[in-house]
Design a protein around this motif. Sequence first.
Motif: not given
Length: 101
Positions: A2-30
């Motif tokens: 899929d050409p979407f994989i090479n877009t800035v939007e996809f890279k931004n989405y992947e970065q958001f997902r990584a941030f979201d996982k980190k905040i979830d972990r911080a909330l769970n582990e305080k």
Amino acid sequence: KDPFINTVEFKNYEQFRAFDKKIDRALNEKNDLSVNFIVNYQASNPEYWVVYYKVGQYYQQKKWYNAAAKQYKTALNKEITTLLDRAEIQKKYQKVTRKIK
């Protein structure tokens, strides 16, 4: 491939997902989060109510009630996907504002 994989939007989405996982972990582990992380997390998806809700939860855990109230209020001003989510945010907003007074 899929050409979407090479877009800035996809890279931004992947970065958001990584941030979201980190905040979830911080909330769970305080765990602590840096101000820089929080700014970048919210900047990664500024129109999504969840980024303000989760930061509000983080601040509430830290007993930073004024900051939590501000985040919940911002979340309430975004388009929230369900009435249950909106009710949950309103409940948390009311709880932290009672702690402020």
